[in-house]
Each structure stands twice: as structure tokens, then as C-alpha cells.
Design an enzyme around this catalytic site. Structure first.
Site, mmCIF file in Angstrom:
data_model
loop_
_atom_site.group_PDB
_atom_site.id
_atom_site.type_symbol
_atom_site.label_atom_id
_atom_site.label_comp_id
_atom_site.label_asym_id
_atom_site.label_seq_id
_atom_site.Cartn_x
_atom_site.Cartn_y
_atom_site.Cartn_z
ATOM 1 N NE ARG A 71 -3.349 -0.772 2.306
ATOM 2 C CZ ARG A 71 -3.790 -1.572 3.266
ATOM 3 N NH1 ARG A 71 -3.738 -1.196 4.513
ATOM 4 N NH2 ARG A 71 -4.258 -2.769 2.988
ATOM 5 C CE LYS A 183 2.200 -21.016 11.876
ATOM 6 N NZ LYS A 183 1.798 -19.943 12.736
ATOM 7 C CG HIS A 213 8.807 -21.712 9.859
ATOM 8 N ND1 HIS A 213 7.675 -21.466 10.572
ATOM 9 C CD2 HIS A 213 9.819 -21.664 10.742
ATOM 10 C CE1 HIS A 213 8.003 -21.273 11.844
ATOM 11 N NE2 HIS A 213 9.295 -21.386 11.974
ATOM 12 C CE LYS A 217 12.037 -24.396 12.728
ATOM 13 N NZ LYS A 217 12.819 -23.267 13.185
ATOM 14 C CD GLU A 251 7.858 -19.777 20.205
ATOM 15 O OE1 GLU A 251 8.482 -19.092 19.392
ATOM 16 O OE2 GLU A 251 6.617 -19.823 20.246
ATOM 17 C CG ASP A 270 1.003 -19.429 16.665
ATOM 18 O OD1 ASP A 270 1.070 -19.081 15.470
ATOM 19 O OD2 ASP A 270 1.920 -19.206 17.488
ATOM 20 C CG HIS A 275 5.002 -25.120 13.399
ATOM 21 N ND1 HIS A 275 4.967 -24.871 12.063
ATOM 22 C CD2 HIS A 275 5.068 -23.890 13.985
ATOM 23 C CE1 HIS A 275 5.012 -23.563 11.843
ATOM 24 N NE2 HIS A 275 5.071 -22.949 13.002
ATOM 25 C CE LYS A 373 4.020 -17.804 20.951
ATOM 26 N NZ LYS A 373 4.953 -17.885 19.838
HETATM 27 C C1 BG6 Z 1 5.430 -19.419 14.062
HETATM 28 C C2 BG6 Z 1 4.448 -19.050 15.138
HETATM 29 O O1 BG6 Z 1 4.827 -20.259 13.123
HETATM 30 O O2 BG6 Z 1 6.546 -20.093 14.626
HETATM 31 C C3 BG6 Z 1 5.123 -18.212 16.212
HETATM 32 O O3 BG6 Z 1 3.390 -18.299 14.579
HETATM 33 C C4 BG6 Z 1 6.376 -18.895 16.721
HETATM 34 O O4 BG6 Z 1 4.231 -17.951 17.290
HETATM 35 C C5 BG6 Z 1 7.268 -19.298 15.546
HETATM 36 O O5 BG6 Z 1 7.055 -17.988 17.574
HETATM 37 C C6 BG6 Z 1 8.463 -20.089 16.037
HETATM 38 O O6 BG6 Z 1 9.319 -20.382 14.972
HETATM 39 P P1 BG6 Z 1 10.788 -20.885 15.234
HETATM 40 O O7 BG6 Z 1 11.306 -21.243 13.897
HETATM 41 O O8 BG6 Z 1 11.512 -19.743 15.890
HETATM 42 O O9 BG6 Z 1 10.672 -22.050 16.172
#
Ligand code: BG6
Length: 521
Positions: A71, A183, A213, A217, A251, A270, A275, A373
Site C-alpha cells: 500500500r 498460515k 516453515h 528445518k 518458547e 498457532d 508444526h 510462550k
Molecule cells: C510461528 C508461530 O509459526 O513459529 C510463532 O506463529 C512462533 O508464534 C514461531 O514464535 C516459532 O518459529 P521458530 O522457527 O523460531 O521455532
């Protein structure tokens, strides 16, 4: 003839499978990539640096073109500046002026809102010009780094402006079009089905690349190598030997600055839906017939189809929300005090579930998945915990400190694999205690692992779909998780846990009911 000295190109021992040496670096062919939402956080922190890293490794074609669409008004030079800043702060590989100059020549910026027809006309013209000037072959990957609420309008615009469908020149091969989506793929089964239908109306499934993602890895891909390239594990990789499996993604970061995305979504949507269920699928699936994308999908779909929550959900699941506490030596606020969160938010920042994989291999073996978290530290691991030996010829006092054997796949950080087993403590008495045998990526290999996004973007440009969940996997994952989400929605608030601890007491109780406990990584 010695084993391994294969004579045809089709044996498993020969790298020349399909006539191609799979060890040779794969370089993308001519193409351009358009990023919608190019000024956003994901693009700046992950996508743009990954594109530079690919260029730096010589894996992008010389005429590669990158078009940013957003934008905000910006000239091509200002856009190049933004890309440069992202690279400087987040690229993995060292900065090289000649690589940057070459990449920069293919950078373009198109200003527009997603509703604005003119913006998409300008995009179409820019892509045509790039094709003519840089020889992109009309091949285009569209990366939607935007909230899913914006997908419908962008997809419609791509379709109505003829960008989603390639328009082959007479006598030329048809160029390709691909779409990359991030996602969340919906917020439950129904919305995921709607989203998939919407995407597939414009892009056929084989051209849709859904990013999870974690699959990019190295340590996650290594699950397949560990399981299917070795003889050691398969005989014990089943209910006869495995007591349970724990999949943890912890995390230490909080959710400051992420309220817009996270409030109302929560830890299960999430992270578990995507994952962690993908990690489960790779851990529990049967050997694929080959490493062709289709064969991997078949096995993942089979195992996800056999996976179910274990009832009753008030005993087999847990969820929590962090309150103020300490992260290392820093005091931190609770979720409800984080900027932007509803002070009455019921969003969970911790979730744990118990799953059964109803197959012969896994009958009766619980799979415990947890994520949170503001936990004690950042760690993702898969722990396959084995049954105790059926008989111990020692006095009980000799084995008091002996736990259960375990194989722990350390996804991150400190990537590697640990095997835990009992060993004699040196000395004149017989005493057995747990020890760890470690494999560490950092020590075993000199190469650094590429970032997940490098691998995944390269695979999009090459059109290799193995590491991208197909819509059936996404829908199966929601089917698994939905009953827990509904149960939680009907049952009040998440349990509090102090920041810096390992989650709510209810999560410990969940395992204690079967006499087990969570690992403290
Ligand atoms: C994301 C989540 O997909 O993965 C986040 O939305 C999370 O909440 C992140 O922090 C963690 O990714 P990684 O690669 O740091 O483990």
C-alpha cells in the site's frame, strides 16, 4: 559384486535417481517472485534475507526478479533500500557487493491497495517488462505474506487480471504460475475447507505451496533420514518398545507486539495444528515407497487420518495463560498486560494434548504434544521414550537413578540427537545411572544449515512440493484438533502459569494421571 555397486540408475543406492544426481545443488530456472505484504515483519525478517542468501549461494537464476507490492508509496530505489536493510540485519550469509548489485537490478516496487484494479494493471505491466528485460520466461510465484482475510480479494485480482493463468506464446512452453500462502490456514476445519476452496478456485492444488516453515528445518527433514536410512531404529519404533512420545515446542518469548495476530488464535491453532502435527506425522508415519512428493504425502495423510485426541478431554488436555514473572533476570508482564490484548482475553499461550495414533505400529502409545510462550527456555524436541526393561537383575537400590531409555531429536536450538540409557557409575559398587550419548550437527558437519525459508523458497521456484502440506493434511489436522478447541471454548479460562516456568499445573497433572512426567529439557 559388492553391495552398493549398483548397475542401474533406479536402485536406492545410486545417487543418479531419475537420471539426476541429487547431491548437485539445484538452481532455480528463470522466474520472478511477487511478494504481497512486502513491508511486513515476515517479509523483512525472513523472506527478503532468505532470497539474498539464495542469491549468495548461486541458487537463483541470473535474471531473477523480485517485485514488492504494498500500500505504501515507494520508488524502486526506496524499495531497494528496504531490501538492503533487511539483508544487513537478518541475512545468514556474508554481504557481498556483487551479489547485491545483481539482485538489485531485478528489484521493482508496485504501489497499490488490494482492492485497487489499477495497482494490479501496473503489476501486470511490470511483470511483462521484467520478462522482456531479464528473461524471466513469464514464470511467476506469488507470495501472499498477508493476513488470510485479504486472500479473497488478492486471489480475485490475480484471476481477473489474467495473472493467475499463464498465457503461453505460440510455439513456446507454457510458463508456470504458483502461489505461496502462509498460515493460519483457517481457524477450524470448516474455515480451512472454505479457504482451500477459495484458493483452489484460482490456483489448482498442484500450484499451491502452503508454508509450514518447520518442514524447511534441517533437523525436521533429518527425522526421515534417521528413520528410513538406518537399520537401527525401525525394529524398536513401535508399541512393543515405545512407552510414549513427547513433542515439545517451548518458547521463552512473550507476545508483546503480536496481539493483532495472536489474540483469539492461541497456542493450539498457532503451532499445534501445523508444526507439531507435522512433527508427529514424520515421527509416526510408515516408510514412503519413495521420496517423491506424492509418496510422502500419502504416508502423512495415512498417519494423520489415524490420529485422534484421547478422551476425556478435561483429563487429557491442558491449556494455560502466562502471568507476570521472570525471564532470566528480567521481570516480564503477563499476557493480559501485554499491549493490545483484551484484558479479559481467554487466549491460551500454552496448550497440551494427548493423541492416539490408531495403527498397529502405535496402538496404545500416547503422543503428548505441548507448546507454550514464556516457558523456561526455547527448545523444540521430539522425545521417543522407551518402556522399562521387562526385568532388572539388580537390587532395587542399584537402579534407583535409572530412568527410561529415550531417543531425543533436538530440533532446535543445539540441533542434534541424544540417546539416553543407563550406565554403570564408576566405582567398586554396582550402581546404574542415566547417561546421554550426543550427536551434534555443529560438531559433525562443517556446513551451516540453511534457514528454513531459504529451502522452502527455493523449492517453490523449482516446483518441488515435498515440504509443503497439501490441503488434505491441513484439513485432517483441523479435524484432529477441533474437538479440543470446542471443549476449551465451552470451559472457561485457561489456567494461569507464571512466566519463566514450565506451564500450568494442569499440564503436569495431565501426565501424572498415567504415572508419567514431562521432560525438563
Ligand atoms: C510461528 C508461530 O509459526 O513459529 C510463532 O506463529 C512462533 O508464534 C514461531 O514464535 C516459532 O518459529 P521458530 O522457527 O523460531 O521455532
Amino acid at each position: 559384486m559388492a553391495t552398493g555397486a549398483a548397475t542401474t540408475v533406479t536402485t536406492g543406492n545410486n545417487p543418479l535417481r531419475d537420471g539426476r544426481d541429487s547431491r548437485v545443488p539445484r538452481i532455480a530456472g528463470p522466474c520472478s517472485m511477487v511478494i504481497f505484504g512486502v513491508t511486513g515483519d515476515l517479509s523483512r525478517r525472513k523472506l527478503l534475507p532468505a532470497i539474498y542468501d539464495l542469491a549468495n549461494r548461486g541458487l537463483l537464476p541470473p535474471g531473477f526478479a523480485l517485485v514488492g507490492f504494498a500500500r505504501r508509496d515507494m520508488s524502486d530505489d526506496e524499495f531497494a533500500q528496504l531490501v538492503h536493510e533487511s539483508i544487513s540485519s537478518s541475512a545468514r550469509t556474508p554481504f557481498r557487493e556483487e551479489v547485491w548489485q545483481q539482485l538489485k537490478e531485478g528489484l521493482r516496487f508496485v504501489q497499490g491497495t488490494f482492492e485497487d484494479e489499477d495497482g494490479f494493471h501496473r503489476l501486470a505491466t511490470t511483470l511483462k517488462d521484467l520478462d522482456r528485460d531479464r528473461g524471466t520466461g513469464g514464470n511467476i510465484a506469488f507470495y501472499l505474506a498477508i493476513p488470510p482475510t485479504e486472500f479473497p480479494v488478492v486471489l480475485d485480482q490475480l484471476s481477473s487480471n489474467g495473472l493467475a493463468q499463464p498465457n503461453p506464446e505460440p510455439g513456446q512452453p507454457a510458463p508456470w504460475r504458483r502461489v505461496v500462502i502462509e498460515k493460519p490456514f483457517g481457524h477450524d476445519l470448516k474455515s480451512a475447507q472454505e479457504l482451500n476452496a477459495l484458493v483452489n478456485r484460482v490456483f489448482p492444488e498442484r500450484t499451491v505451496f502452503r508454508i509450514d516453515h518447520y518442514l524447511g528445518k534441517e533437523t525436521v527433514q533429518n527425522i526421515l533420514a534417521l528413520r528410513f536410512a538406518n537399520q537401527l531404529w525401525d525394529p524398536i519404533w513401535n508399541a512393543n518398545y515405545v512407552d510414549h512420545v513427547q513433542i515439545t515446542m517451548a518458547e521463552d518469548i512473550g507476545l508483546g507486539g503480536r496481539a493483532g495476530y495472536y489474540d483469539g488464535i492461541g497456542a493450539a491453532r498457532d503451532v499445534i495444528q501445523n508444526h507439531l502435527l507435522q512433527l508427529l506425522a514424520l515421527t509416526a508415519m510408515e516408510e514412503p515407497v519413495s521420496f517423491q512428493p506424492k509418496q510422502l504425502q500419502i504416508e502423512k495423510i495415512k498417519v494423520l487420518s489415524a490420529t485422534k485426541l484421547v478422551a476425556p478431554l478435561d483429563e487429557t488436555t491442558a491449556r494455560g495463560q502466562y502471568t507476570a514473572g521472570w525471564q532470566g533476570s528480567e521481570p516480564v508482564v503477563g499476557l493480559l498486560q501485554e499491549e493490545g490484548f483484551d484484558p479479559n482475553s481467554k487466549t491460551e499461550t500454552y496448550a497440551a494434548i494427548t493423541l492416539a495414533v490408531e495403527t498397529r505400529r502405535w496402538a496404545g502409545v500416547p503422543f503428548y504434544l505441548r507448546t507454550g510462550k514464556r516457558l523456561g527456555r526455547r527448545v523444540t524436541e521430539i522425545a521417543v521414550v522407551f518402556k522399562r526393561a521387562p526385568h532388572l537383575p539388580f537390587d532395587q537400590t542399584m537402579t534407583e537413578e535409572l530412568g527410561q531409555n529415550a531417543l531425543v531429536i533436538r530440533v532446535q536450538p543445539d540441533e542434534g540427537i541424544t540417546m539416553r540409557f543407563g550406565s554403570k557409575v564408576p566405582g567398586s559398587s554396582m550402581e546404574v545411572r542415566d547417561v546421554n550419548m550426543d550427536f551434534s550437527y555443529g560438531e559433525a558437519f562443517t556446513e551451516d544449515s540453511p534457514e528454513a525459508y531459504e529451502r522452502l523458497i527455493l523449492d517453490v521456484l523449482l516446483g518441488v512440493p515435498s515440504l509443503f502440506p497439501v490441503n488434505e493434511e491441513v484439513e485432517l489436522s483441523w479435524r484432529i484438533l477441533d474437538p479440543a478447541l470446542e471443549h476449551w471454548a465451552a470451559n472457561g479460562k485457561p489456567d494461569p502459569y507464571e512466566a519463566g516456568t514450565w506451564g500450568p499445573e494442569s499440564a503436569d497433572e495431565m501426565l501424572a494421571r498415567s504415572g508419567r512426567e514431562w521432560r525438563r529439557p
